[in-house]
Write an enzyme that holds these catalytic residues in place. Structure first.
Site, PDB file in Angstrom:
ATOM      1  N   GLY A 158      12.669  81.584  22.471  1.00 36.37           N
ATOM      2  CA  GLY A 158      12.542  81.497  21.019  1.00 36.37           C
ATOM      3  C   GLY A 158      11.835  80.219  20.587  1.00 36.37           C
ATOM      4  CG  ASP A 159      10.954  79.552  16.349  1.00 33.55           C
ATOM      5  OD1 ASP A 159       9.935  80.140  16.774  1.00 33.55           O
ATOM      6  OD2 ASP A 159      11.430  79.734  15.218  1.00 33.55           O
ATOM      7  CG  ASP A 179      18.940  85.984  17.159  1.00 34.52           C
ATOM      8  OD1 ASP A 179      19.808  86.832  17.435  1.00 34.52           O
ATOM      9  OD2 ASP A 179      19.020  84.786  17.497  1.00 34.52           O
ATOM     10  CG  HIS A 202      33.525 105.843   6.247  1.00 33.15           C
ATOM     11  ND1 HIS A 202      33.214 107.032   6.840  1.00 33.15           N
ATOM     12  CD2 HIS A 202      32.373 105.437   5.647  1.00 33.15           C
ATOM     13  CE1 HIS A 202      31.948 107.321   6.623  1.00 33.15           C
ATOM     14  NE2 HIS A 202      31.413 106.360   5.897  1.00 33.15           N
ATOM     15  NE  ARG A 234      22.169  86.624  24.615  1.00 37.15           N
ATOM     16  CZ  ARG A 234      22.873  85.505  24.449  1.00 37.15           C
ATOM     17  NH1 ARG A 234      23.282  85.164  23.244  1.00 37.15           N
ATOM     18  NH2 ARG A 234      23.143  84.734  25.462  1.00 37.15           N
ATOM     19  NE  ARG A 254      20.873  78.474  23.463  1.00 33.22           N
ATOM     20  CZ  ARG A 254      21.673  79.546  23.416  1.00 33.22           C
ATOM     21  NH1 ARG A 254      22.885  79.496  23.936  1.00 33.22           N
ATOM     22  NH2 ARG A 254      21.278  80.655  22.821  1.00 33.22           N
ATOM     23  NE  ARG A 287      43.557  97.826  11.917  1.00 31.19           N
ATOM     24  CZ  ARG A 287      44.527  97.890  11.011  1.00 31.19           C
ATOM     25  NH1 ARG A 287      44.419  97.236   9.860  1.00 31.19           N
ATOM     26  NH2 ARG A 287      45.623  98.603  11.243  1.00 31.19           N
TER      27      ARG A 287
END
Ligand code: ADP
Ligand code: F6P
Length: 325
Positions: free
Chosen positions: A106-107, A131, A220, A257, A76, A248
């Site tokens: 991305g954008d 994302d 669960h 990623r 970045r 938890r």
């Protein structure tokens, strides 16, 4: 009159995503096949400013299709938002003979590409982010791999959650967008899915749901919590206190990623990489590649950035109907 490009530059920018390497490979090999030269720019716009630029040939992209991450590294670079810095970036590209640039990111990265286009460099963006938060496209490179990685992790948490008859809150990535959460919610059969787009903040409703499901004999209770909501540990403490059921929290984190891209990510990345080169060869600039209704398409970057995207309403509706049972 279209400018004829001769030398393509390619860079990856912003967060990495599985399949970026497949996109780089496609850009390089499609360009070479068309008789163009190709240069790789390392570490996004930061590497451009440092002139961290390498020549690429077909061997440079051998054996990378199946690998996660990006061989060009990514970064970045906030200073790239300044006009003077963008001008310097365009001058560096010209100095290296680069007249067509492919930006995978991305954008934010597309904004940088647009600024370079305004400085006379032909640019095309390719959507690369786990994302799925780029409005102009139904698909972003990395999303499928990230969802599958998260799904596997959630299956594992579910095993131990069932054994201990616990409630589990599992936080998935996505920045402010809930696409990964929604997909995992359906793929993992979660009891609750919390996303910025839909969650009203009413924790009591979740607590009531947990208690009602417990009464029905559920062993669960899986809550998928999107990163944009966050606070998974705090939520777990409050839920345990209110329900008396051990709870938890698991934050899956950056493993989403990495890893080998799925077939879907490899194929879409390959298609989008080739499309970017086709666009540059045709003289196009300030464009972004997208996927829409079964086709690889392209848009003007400004038009693309002005589009808005929410969660798929029908999918969300289905997820609530399935989790209610
Ligand atoms: P993403 O591309 O995944 O949205 P970022 O928003 O972090 O990721 O943007 C990546 C990079 O794109 C930034 O670090 C910066 O170098 C560049 N960038 C972002 N916004 C702009 C802008 N307004 N003008 C020029 N470059 C930008
Ligand atoms: O955009 C991809 C993404 O992994 C988001 O899901 C997350 O919010 C962000 O990047 C994390 O960024 P970093 O790698 O800088 O921690």
């Amino acid at each position: 009159m279209a400018n004829k490009v001769q030398t393509i530059g390619v860079l990856t920018s912003g967060g990495d995503a599985p399949g970026m390497n497949a996109a780089i490979r496609s850009v390089v090999r499609t360009a070479l096949a068309a008789g163009l030269n190709v240069k790789g720019i390392k570490r996004g716009y930061a590497g451009l400013l440092d002139e961290d630029i390498i020549d690429m040939d077909t061997k440079s992209v051998a054996d990378i299709l199946q690998r996660g991450g990006t061989i060009l590294y990514t970064a970045r670079c906030l200073e790239f938002k300044e006009l003077e810095v963008q001008k310097r970036g365009a001058d560096i590209l010209r100095k290296h003979g680069i007249d067509g640039l492919v930006v995978i990111g991305g954008d934010g990265s597309f904004m940088g590409a647009s600024k370079l286009s305004a400085q006379g460099i032909n640019t095309v963006g390719i959507p690369g982010t786990i994302d799925l938060d780029i409005a102009c496209t139904e698909y972003t490179i990395g999303f499928d791999t990230a969802v599958n990685t998260a799904m596997d992790a959630i299956d594992k948490v579910r095993d131990t959650s069932t054994s201990h008859e616990r409630c589990s809150i599992i936080e998935v990535m996505g920045r402010r967008a809930g696409h990964i959460a929604l997909w995992c919610g359906i793929a993992n059969g979660a009891e609750d899915i919390l996303t910025v787009e839909k969650y009203d903040g009413d924790e009591q409703k979740i607590i009531d749901n947990i208690l009602a499901k417990k009464k029905l004999g559920k062993k669960h209770h899986i809550i998928i919590n999107a990163e944009g909501i966050g606070d998974s540990y705090g939520m777990a403490q409050r839920i345990e206190k209110a329900t008396g059921i051990e709870t938890r929290a698991t934050i899956i984190g950056h493993i989403q990623r990495g890893g080998a891209p799925t077939a879907r990510d490899r194929v879409y990345a390959s298609m989008m990489g080739a499309k970017a080169i086709d666009l540059l060869i045709s003289g196009a600039t300030n464009r972004v590649v997208g996927y829409h209704s079964g086709e690889v398409v392209d848009y003007d970057i400004q038009e693309a950035l002005a589009m808005e995207k929410g969660l798929d309403e029908y999918m969300y509706d289905i997820s609530t109907r399935l989790s209610r049972q």
